[in-house]
Design a protein around this motif. Structure first.
Motif, PDB file in Angstrom:
ATOM      1  N   GLY A 233     101.692 -89.120  80.537  1.00  0.00           N
ATOM      2  CA  GLY A 233     100.797 -88.081  80.055  1.00  0.00           C
ATOM      3  C   GLY A 233     101.047 -87.763  78.604  1.00  0.00           C
ATOM      4  O   GLY A 233     102.203 -87.584  78.186  1.00  0.00           O
ATOM      5  N   VAL A 234      99.977 -87.694  77.799  1.00  0.00           N
ATOM      6  CA  VAL A 234     100.078 -87.375  76.373  1.00  0.00           C
ATOM      7  C   VAL A 234     100.021 -85.866  76.208  1.00  0.00           C
ATOM      8  O   VAL A 234      99.176 -85.190  76.795  1.00  0.00           O
ATOM      9  CB  VAL A 234      98.946 -88.048  75.581  1.00  0.00           C
ATOM     10  CG1 VAL A 234      99.025 -87.668  74.103  1.00  0.00           C
ATOM     11  CG2 VAL A 234      99.006 -89.563  75.747  1.00  0.00           C
ATOM     12  N   SER A 235     100.900 -85.322  75.367  1.00  0.00           N
ATOM     13  CA  SER A 235     100.930 -83.883  75.135  1.00  0.00           C
ATOM     14  C   SER A 235     100.551 -83.492  73.710  1.00  0.00           C
ATOM     15  O   SER A 235     100.229 -82.326  73.468  1.00  0.00           O
ATOM     16  CB  SER A 235     102.322 -83.315  75.443  1.00  0.00           C
ATOM     17  OG  SER A 235     103.320 -83.987  74.698  1.00  0.00           O
ATOM     18  N   ALA A 236     100.559 -84.436  72.751  1.00  0.00           N
ATOM     19  CA  ALA A 236     100.222 -84.080  71.370  1.00  0.00           C
ATOM     20  C   ALA A 236      99.808 -85.314  70.589  1.00  0.00           C
ATOM     21  O   ALA A 236     100.313 -86.422  70.820  1.00  0.00           O
ATOM     22  CB  ALA A 236     101.408 -83.395  70.686  1.00  0.00           C
ATOM     23  N   LEU A 237      98.885 -85.101  69.640  1.00  0.00           N
ATOM     24  CA  LEU A 237      98.433 -86.134  68.715  1.00  0.00           C
ATOM     25  C   LEU A 237      98.370 -85.556  67.304  1.00  0.00           C
ATOM     26  O   LEU A 237      98.054 -84.378  67.120  1.00  0.00           O
ATOM     27  CB  LEU A 237      97.035 -86.631  69.082  1.00  0.00           C
ATOM     28  CG  LEU A 237      96.861 -87.587  70.245  1.00  0.00           C
ATOM     29  CD1 LEU A 237      95.370 -87.728  70.570  1.00  0.00           C
ATOM     30  CD2 LEU A 237      97.446 -88.951  69.906  1.00  0.00           C
ATOM     31  N   SER A 238      98.660 -86.393  66.317  1.00  0.00           N
ATOM     32  CA  SER A 238      98.467 -86.018  64.923  1.00  0.00           C
ATOM     33  C   SER A 238      98.018 -87.254  64.166  1.00  0.00           C
ATOM     34  O   SER A 238      98.677 -88.300  64.226  1.00  0.00           O
ATOM     35  CB  SER A 238      99.765 -85.477  64.314  1.00  0.00           C
ATOM     36  OG  SER A 238      99.622 -85.240  62.923  1.00  0.00           O
ATOM     37  N   CYS A 239      96.869 -87.163  63.468  1.00  0.00           N
ATOM     38  CA  CYS A 239      96.337 -88.312  62.740  1.00  0.00           C
ATOM     39  C   CYS A 239      96.000 -87.933  61.306  1.00  0.00           C
ATOM     40  O   CYS A 239      95.542 -86.824  61.028  1.00  0.00           O
ATOM     41  CB  CYS A 239      95.071 -88.843  63.413  1.00  0.00           C
ATOM     42  SG  CYS A 239      95.348 -89.677  64.982  1.00  0.00           S
ATOM     43  N   ASN A 240      96.224 -88.861  60.382  1.00  0.00           N
ATOM     44  CA  ASN A 240      95.717 -88.758  59.024  1.00  0.00           C
ATOM     45  C   ASN A 240      95.182 -90.121  58.618  1.00  0.00           C
ATOM     46  O   ASN A 240      95.008 -91.000  59.466  1.00  0.00           O
ATOM     47  CB  ASN A 240      96.800 -88.243  58.063  1.00  0.00           C
ATOM     48  CG  ASN A 240      98.042 -89.120  58.059  1.00  0.00           C
ATOM     49  OD1 ASN A 240      97.958 -90.345  58.152  1.00  0.00           O
ATOM     50  ND2 ASN A 240      99.213 -88.497  57.965  1.00  0.00           N
ATOM     51  N   GLN A 241      94.925 -90.319  57.335  1.00  0.00           N
ATOM     52  CA  GLN A 241      94.326 -91.575  56.892  1.00  0.00           C
ATOM     53  C   GLN A 241      95.248 -92.765  57.089  1.00  0.00           C
ATOM     54  O   GLN A 241      94.798 -93.914  57.180  1.00  0.00           O
ATOM     55  CB  GLN A 241      93.954 -91.462  55.405  1.00  0.00           C
ATOM     56  CG  GLN A 241      92.880 -90.438  55.097  1.00  0.00           C
ATOM     57  CD  GLN A 241      91.491 -90.981  55.358  1.00  0.00           C
ATOM     58  OE1 GLN A 241      91.223 -91.600  56.385  1.00  0.00           O
ATOM     59  NE2 GLN A 241      90.586 -90.753  54.439  1.00  0.00           N
ATOM     60  N   LEU A 242      96.566 -92.527  57.175  1.00  0.00           N
ATOM     61  CA  LEU A 242      97.521 -93.616  57.211  1.00  0.00           C
ATOM     62  C   LEU A 242      98.112 -93.880  58.583  1.00  0.00           C
ATOM     63  O   LEU A 242      98.414 -95.021  58.926  1.00  0.00           O
ATOM     64  CB  LEU A 242      98.662 -93.336  56.220  1.00  0.00           C
ATOM     65  CG  LEU A 242      98.262 -93.152  54.758  1.00  0.00           C
ATOM     66  CD1 LEU A 242      99.490 -92.766  53.942  1.00  0.00           C
ATOM     67  CD2 LEU A 242      97.627 -94.417  54.210  1.00  0.00           C
ATOM     68  N   VAL A 243      98.306 -92.842  59.358  1.00  0.00           N
ATOM     69  CA  VAL A 243      99.071 -92.998  60.589  1.00  0.00           C
ATOM     70  C   VAL A 243      98.617 -91.997  61.629  1.00  0.00           C
ATOM     71  O   VAL A 243      98.122 -90.913  61.295  1.00  0.00           O
ATOM     72  CB  VAL A 243     100.590 -92.808  60.304  1.00  0.00           C
ATOM     73  CG1 VAL A 243     100.887 -91.388  59.857  1.00  0.00           C
ATOM     74  CG2 VAL A 243     101.439 -93.181  61.507  1.00  0.00           C
ATOM     75  N   CYS A 244      98.763 -92.370  62.890  1.00  0.00           N
ATOM     76  CA  CYS A 244      98.624 -91.445  64.012  1.00  0.00           C
ATOM     77  C   CYS A 244      99.963 -91.383  64.729  1.00  0.00           C
ATOM     78  O   CYS A 244     100.633 -92.403  64.906  1.00  0.00           O
ATOM     79  CB  CYS A 244      97.539 -91.905  64.983  1.00  0.00           C
ATOM     80  SG  CYS A 244      95.842 -91.665  64.395  1.00  0.00           S
TER      81      CYS A 244
END
Length: 346
Positions: free
Chosen positions: A144-155
């Protein structure tokens, strides 16, 4: 999988507001409220039975909102997306009755949508140009995924391993491939309150228990994490967003909410006292910001410009706002059954 557009619902923005760069007031000060020059009308969510929980926006100003419930016969999830003009559409999900969506994170023109199905991670890619939703392969072994963070370079993604220990993985190709998960033993038994990665190697992670909040930082792409001290008056830090070395978030204290900002990647915080209860803050690329929350149990939305705060007049938003996100010039906020989209330009 091609998404199905069921209907469009235009959002009426009566008056647009131009904002410059945000300059937070000195520590402990309160911004002077200004008379509102913005009126926004909420759009009802497609499902009143499934509450919305999270929203994120691409740099090209397409926003995706998700929600889920585990009551009834099993997990049920919903998703909607907004065009840059504020029209909300249904985002058809794969026909599985056992998907619980928990996280959404967007970059330049795509969004990752994640959650869980029984005993496994769920991960999809939404394309803001085609409105396609396609399945991705998440890190192996997650439940189960609990958090995501994305920008132009990386997730960056945090999920839970079969042993109950949270794990950290990163992707440099919009979620197609992931690094081997690194266990976060310090976060076992805690709730992920914040995750923000301004680069491929730098991330800030906030975890909370029923009695404490802790902030950790990595400068080596998750190979090691350091405990990062925060002001002792903070009970929790919510809605943390870091861009290069600047971080903005909302802190909760016994006295109320603070709008907080650091120019040195989560150190030397400056704060602005808020008169209402804030749940989330988001900023455009021009650093104009929107704050979402509640005022005496009613929905509250404010725009920040220099040291002043401008309240927005809301119509047909019957419950407190839970989350807000911004692209380059457009922001979106959600309540449990309501969506609001609006321009926020400098």
């Amino acid at each position: 999988m091609r998404s199905i557009v069921s209907r469009a619902r235009p959002l009426r923005v009566v008056v647009a507001l131009a904002l410059g760069a945000i300059l937070l007031a000195s520590c402990g000060s309160s911004p002077a409220p200004r008379s509102s020059a913005v009126h926004l009308t909420g759009t009802p969510a497609l499902s009143f039975a499934t509450p919305l929980s999270s929203v994120s926006c691409t740099v090209n100003d397409v926003c995706v909102a998700i929600g889920a419930t585990s009551t009834g016969s099993g997990p049920t999830s919903v998703a909607e997306f907004a065009t840059p003009h504020g029209n909300w559409f249904n985002l058809a999900l794969p026909s599985s009755a056992s998907i619980l969506l928990t996280s959404v994170g967007c970059n330049g023109a795509q969004c990752l949508v994640a959650g869980s199905s029984p005993g496994a991670d769920v991960l999809w890619l939404f394309d803001s140009h085609t409105h396609d939703l396609s399945a991705l392969t998440p890190p192996a072994g997650g439940i189960g995924v609990s958090a995501l963070s994305c920008n132009q370079l990386v997730c960056a993604l945090i999920d839970t391993g079969a042993n109950g220990v949270p794990r950290f993985s990163t992707s440099t190709d919009a979620g197609v491939t992931w690094t081997d998960p690194s266990p976060l033993h310090f976060a076992k038994g805690a709730v992920v309150a914040d995750l923000s990665c301004p680069s491929a190697v730098h991330c800030a992670l906030g975890v909370a228990t029923s009695t404490s909040f802790s902030l950790y930082v990595t400068n080596d792409a998750g190979q090691s994490w350091q405990f990062w001290a925060t002001p002792s008056s903070w009970n929790v830090l919510n809605s943390l967003t870091c861009t290069t070395t600047t971080c903005v978030g909302v802190a909760t204290t016994d006295q109320g909410s603070l709008l907080v900002r650091s120019k040195k990647f989560a150190v030397n915080w400056r704060s602005t006292t808020l008169l209402n209860t804030a749940s989330s803050v988001a900023c455009t690329q021009s650093t104009s910001c929107a704050i979402a929350g509640e005022q005496g149990g009613d929905a509250w939305l404010a725009l920040v410009h220099q040291a002043s705060l401008r309240n927005v007049k809301l119509k047909y938003v019957p419950s407190p706002l839970l989350d807000v996100a911004c692209g380059a010039k457009v922001c979106a906020a959600i309540a449990v059954t309501t969506l609001v989209s609006f321009p926020l330009s400098s």
